[in-house]
Design a protein around this motif. Structure first.
Motif, PDB file in Angstrom:
ATOM      1  N   PRO A  72      -1.355   8.298   1.475  1.00  0.00           N
ATOM      2  CA  PRO A  72      -2.409   8.187   0.450  1.00  0.00           C
ATOM      3  C   PRO A  72      -2.564   9.474  -0.336  1.00  0.00           C
ATOM      4  O   PRO A  72      -2.591  10.565   0.249  1.00  0.00           O
ATOM      5  CB  PRO A  72      -3.668   7.874   1.267  1.00  0.00           C
ATOM      6  CG  PRO A  72      -3.157   7.249   2.514  1.00  0.00           C
ATOM      7  CD  PRO A  72      -1.856   7.932   2.813  1.00  0.00           C
ATOM      8  N   ASN A 108       1.312   4.016  -2.922  1.00  0.00           N
ATOM      9  CA  ASN A 108       1.040   5.428  -2.622  1.00  0.00           C
ATOM     10  C   ASN A 108       2.166   6.318  -3.154  1.00  0.00           C
ATOM     11  O   ASN A 108       1.914   7.402  -3.700  1.00  0.00           O
ATOM     12  CB  ASN A 108       0.919   5.639  -1.108  1.00  0.00           C
ATOM     13  CG  ASN A 108      -0.402   5.140  -0.555  1.00  0.00           C
ATOM     14  OD1 ASN A 108      -1.366   4.957  -1.296  1.00  0.00           O
ATOM     15  ND2 ASN A 108      -0.449   4.898   0.741  1.00  0.00           N
ATOM     16  N   LYS A 157      -4.612   4.478  -8.513  1.00  0.00           N
ATOM     17  CA  LYS A 157      -5.133   5.238  -7.368  1.00  0.00           C
ATOM     18  C   LYS A 157      -5.444   6.684  -7.728  1.00  0.00           C
ATOM     19  O   LYS A 157      -6.292   7.318  -7.074  1.00  0.00           O
ATOM     20  CB  LYS A 157      -4.127   5.194  -6.218  1.00  0.00           C
ATOM     21  CG  LYS A 157      -4.084   3.862  -5.479  1.00  0.00           C
ATOM     22  CD  LYS A 157      -3.156   3.908  -4.276  1.00  0.00           C
ATOM     23  CE  LYS A 157      -3.219   2.601  -3.484  1.00  0.00           C
ATOM     24  NZ  LYS A 157      -2.382   2.637  -2.260  1.00  0.00           N
ATOM     25  N   ASP A 189       0.834  -1.201   0.000  1.00  0.00           N
ATOM     26  CA  ASP A 189       0.000   0.000   0.000  1.00  0.00           C
ATOM     27  C   ASP A 189       0.871   1.255   0.000  1.00  0.00           C
ATOM     28  O   ASP A 189       0.641   2.190  -0.782  1.00  0.00           O
ATOM     29  CB  ASP A 189      -0.915  -0.017   1.225  1.00  0.00           C
ATOM     30  CG  ASP A 189      -1.946   1.100   1.201  1.00  0.00           C
ATOM     31  OD1 ASP A 189      -2.510   1.362   0.121  1.00  0.00           O
ATOM     32  OD2 ASP A 189      -2.177   1.722   2.255  1.00  0.00           O
ATOM     33  N   ARG A 190       1.905   1.277   0.851  1.00  0.00           N
ATOM     34  CA  ARG A 190       2.782   2.447   0.929  1.00  0.00           C
ATOM     35  C   ARG A 190       3.555   2.650  -0.376  1.00  0.00           C
ATOM     36  O   ARG A 190       3.686   3.777  -0.862  1.00  0.00           O
ATOM     37  CB  ARG A 190       3.764   2.298   2.091  1.00  0.00           C
ATOM     38  CG  ARG A 190       3.132   2.412   3.471  1.00  0.00           C
ATOM     39  CD  ARG A 190       4.185   2.586   4.540  1.00  0.00           C
ATOM     40  NE  ARG A 190       5.103   1.447   4.589  1.00  0.00           N
ATOM     41  CZ  ARG A 190       4.915   0.359   5.298  1.00  0.00           C
ATOM     42  NH1 ARG A 190       3.809   0.238   6.034  1.00  0.00           N
ATOM     43  NH2 ARG A 190       5.794  -0.623   5.297  1.00  0.00           N
ATOM     44  N   GLY A 227      -0.543   1.933  -8.060  1.00  0.00           N
ATOM     45  CA  GLY A 227      -0.375   3.328  -7.677  1.00  0.00           C
ATOM     46  C   GLY A 227      -0.912   4.285  -8.726  1.00  0.00           C
ATOM     47  O   GLY A 227      -1.566   5.289  -8.400  1.00  0.00           O
ATOM     48  N   ASP A 271       4.846   8.513   0.853  1.00  0.00           N
ATOM     49  CA  ASP A 271       4.115   7.245   0.745  1.00  0.00           C
ATOM     50  C   ASP A 271       2.776   7.307   1.469  1.00  0.00           C
ATOM     51  O   ASP A 271       2.217   6.285   1.873  1.00  0.00           O
ATOM     52  CB  ASP A 271       4.955   6.083   1.254  1.00  0.00           C
ATOM     53  CG  ASP A 271       5.324   6.215   2.732  1.00  0.00           C
ATOM     54  OD1 ASP A 271       4.858   7.173   3.382  1.00  0.00           O
ATOM     55  OD2 ASP A 271       6.068   5.353   3.237  1.00  0.00           O
ATOM     56  N   GLN A 293       1.795   9.407  -5.760  1.00  0.00           N
ATOM     57  CA  GLN A 293       2.275  10.771  -5.511  1.00  0.00           C
ATOM     58  C   GLN A 293       3.263  11.207  -6.591  1.00  0.00           C
ATOM     59  O   GLN A 293       3.235  12.358  -7.052  1.00  0.00           O
ATOM     60  CB  GLN A 293       2.950  10.827  -4.131  1.00  0.00           C
ATOM     61  CG  GLN A 293       2.042  10.495  -2.958  1.00  0.00           C
ATOM     62  CD  GLN A 293       1.169  11.664  -2.544  1.00  0.00           C
ATOM     63  OE1 GLN A 293       1.026  12.650  -3.260  1.00  0.00           O
ATOM     64  NE2 GLN A 293       0.547  11.552  -1.366  1.00  0.00           N
TER      65      GLN A 293
END
Length: 594
Positions: A234, A117, A153, A113-114, A150, A232, A121
């Motif tokens: 959200p 993220n 997202k 998840d990180r 990512g 990292d 970004q």
């Protein structure tokens, strides 16, 4: 006469029931009379088939309803693959999500998840927004999952490029996607350098240790450095995508032409992964061994999808290895393995080793398992269940073997045909065009007849919709109209697949196999190169000057069936060699791999 009588079966039963009611006979005798009418009209076969298949069909119906329920829920809540994954992260943040076999590195759900993220970004920092396309061109590893997840997202649509592609076919895939940028693995640096002039307008990023000089020549940046400095946390959700909106592009194999970019929406990703999960009895504690490429649906959806959507651990191996397969399964305690094409036969051809009896694998799921190796594979490796399925990435007529029947890739319910409206239709052997009756409608196949599978299109049903390709013309070619009734439309799966034989007209007898192989190696990925060559003085044509393929297909590559010169691409020697009867026999007996 029997067919005519069968057509009156339902009305006759209704009339009979009405007469019995008038006569005042009891419900029991009425039912007996109805059954009698039904059996006398030939309905006994329907009852026999129903008795044999009702358990399987009910299981299939329950799975279908379960998937439809969750899909309805996710549509109503405007969920996406990333938002469903977030639920899994919250449930078990420290559970292993992805394992990279080559390094042994384990990513937990929270780490995946990180990392995704950080990718999201970074994508926003590049100025990319929802609807933009970024190509991913690398060998399979967990980073590839973090990259596309990512990007998704923040609504950016990844184009997953086959890492076997070179030059023209590679640039074709880049062009049809409309990609604004490309992320490539250092292992493919030389391939990218070959086409650097064609990539000059794109933002390029490389992952892995690459020489600064090479990156400078491409005006490419080091992605690892950029991601290391990217937050990292959200990302802010600025897009409005929902369950039926675009997730990414997966390309067709390109064995019958240039690859097509199939549109994968979030609901399709969920549907494919969920049917695999429920159809083959998977559970949250299973560990999946995935040695299939992540640029295609088998690896990235059927395999990795079990991690993202259902919380399973997935072990990713960059490339399939027959000698290491069972050792890996033992090492990582895998309970589910994936196969495709000839993988199972390759495993059977390996010498016996201790790991093949010490593993914990209970399910093998995939497609293309030949019936003649099916039982041998299950017996030798003690596999309890084969999860064979059929269907193209983009199709709406997938099938699955839900009852572990040997040799079957799925089923079409006889007693509940309208629940999942797919059919096998008769087609012309030469043109592969659908055959139509006097009413202009298509003709269903009888049991045992070969045909083309189609699925009725319903754009309002996520199970029945056909999202097509990035190219609208390619999409239109896959749709046929007025099939079951006037005004309807269906998806037709065609005959795309693995490359086989190239028939070449050679009137001069100067054909050079070495030159031909060198040319196809430069232009085509390995799987699209012809395995067999047939040199003919002329090619048969129909009266309308179309190539007559039927005779060539029937004769195949059997040297006893033709006087034409035949060649076989020996992958071990790296050259075409004359196909003798001895070589033909070795191929047919499975002693020589294609």
């Amino acid at each position: 006469m029997r067919e005519a009588f069968n057509g009156f079966r339902a009305p006759l039963a209704v009339i009979t029931a009405g007469l019995l009611s008038v006569l005042g006979l009891s419900w029991f005798w009425s039912m007996l009379a109805l059954i009698g009418v039904y059996l006398c009209s030939g309905g006994w076969r329907f009852l026999y088939v129903a008795a044999c298949t009702i358990k399987r069909d009910i299981v299939g119906l329950c799975i279908l309803l379960r998937v439809k329920y969750f899909m309805h829920h996710y549509i109503s809540t405007r969920s996406t693959v990333p938002s469903i994954f977030a639920q899994r992260v919250a449930l078990h943040p420290d559970k292993p999500a992805l394992v990279e076999e080559s390094t042994g590195e384990v990513w937990s759900f929270s780490e995946l998840d990180r990392r995704s993220n950080a990718v999201a970004q970074w994508a926003l920092a590049q100025g990319w927004r929802s609807g933009d396309v970024v190509a991913i061109f690398m060998e399979s590893r967990p980073l590839m999952v973090a990259l596309w997840l990512g990007l998704a997202k923040v609504g950016v649509e990844p184009a997953l490029i086959n890492f076997n592609l070179r030059r023209d076919s590679l640039m074709h895939c880049m062009g049809v996607s409309g990609a604004r940028g490309m992320v490539f693995g250092v292992e493919l640096l030389d391939v990218v350098l070959e086409v650097k002039e064609s990539l000059s307008s794109l933002s390029l990023f490389c992952t892995g240790s690459a020489a600064a000089q090479s990156l400078d020549s491409l005006s490419a940046q080091n992605l690892d450095v950029l991601l290391a400095s990217s937050p990292d946390t959200p990302p802010a959700v600025t897009h409005s995508k929902g369950f039926n909106d675009r997730l990414f592009y997966i390309y067709t194999s390109g064995t019958t032409g240039l690859p097509k970019a199939a549109i994968i929406v979030h609901s399709r990703y969920y549907r494919i992964a969920a049917f695999g999960y429920y159809s083959f009895g998977l559970g949250p504690d299973d560990v999946v061994y995935c040695c299939l490429p992540l640029y295609h649906s088998a690896g990235n959806i059927v395999g990795v999808g079990q991690c993202l959507l259902h919380g399973l651990t997935v072990v990713i191996r960059r490339k399939f290895s027959a000698s290491r397969f069972w050792d890996d399964c033992v090492k990582y305690n895998c309970t589910v393995v994936q196969y495709i094409g000839e993988i199972c036969r390759y495993l059977l051809s390996q010498p016996v080793r201790p790991s093949e009896s010490r593993h914990q694998v209970r399910v093998a799921m995939g497609n293309g398992l030949r019936p003649n190796v099916w039982e041998d594979f299950m017996k030798r490796f003690n596999i309890k269940r084969i999860g064979e399925f059929y269907g193209a990435t983009e199709c709406n007529c997938s099938l699955a073997n839900m009852d572990n029947k040997v040799g079957a890739c799925g089923f079409n319910s006889v007693i509940l045909p309208s629940v999942y409206p797919i059919r096998l239709l008769r087609a012309d052997e030469d043109t592969m065009e659908l055959i139509r009756d006097s009413q202009g409608l298509c003709v269903p196949c009888k049991p045992g007849e070969p045909g083309i599978i189609v699925g009725r299109i319903n754009p309002h049903d996520p199970l029945r919709r056909f999202d097509g390709y990035a190219n609208q013309e390619a999409t239109n070619k896959k749709i046929s109209h007025n099939v079951f009734k006037k005004g309807d439309s269906v998806y037709v799966s065609g005959v795309e697949g693995k490359a086989g034989m190239a028939a070449i007209v050679d009137v001069t007898n100067y054909f050079n196999c070495e030159t031909f192989l060198r040319d196809v190696q430069n232009a085509l990925p390995s799987y699209a190169r012809p395995i067999f060559l047939r040199l003919s003085p002329e090619v048969d044509k129909t009266g309308t000057f179309k190539i007559q393929k039927t005779r060539l297909q029937k004769e195949g590559f059997d040297p006893q069936q033709t006087t034409d010169q035949l060649y076989f691409l020996n992958s071990r020697l790296g050259r075409y060699e004359s196909l003798t009867e001895e070589l033909y026999s070795a191929i047919m007996q499975g002693k020589l791999s294609l």
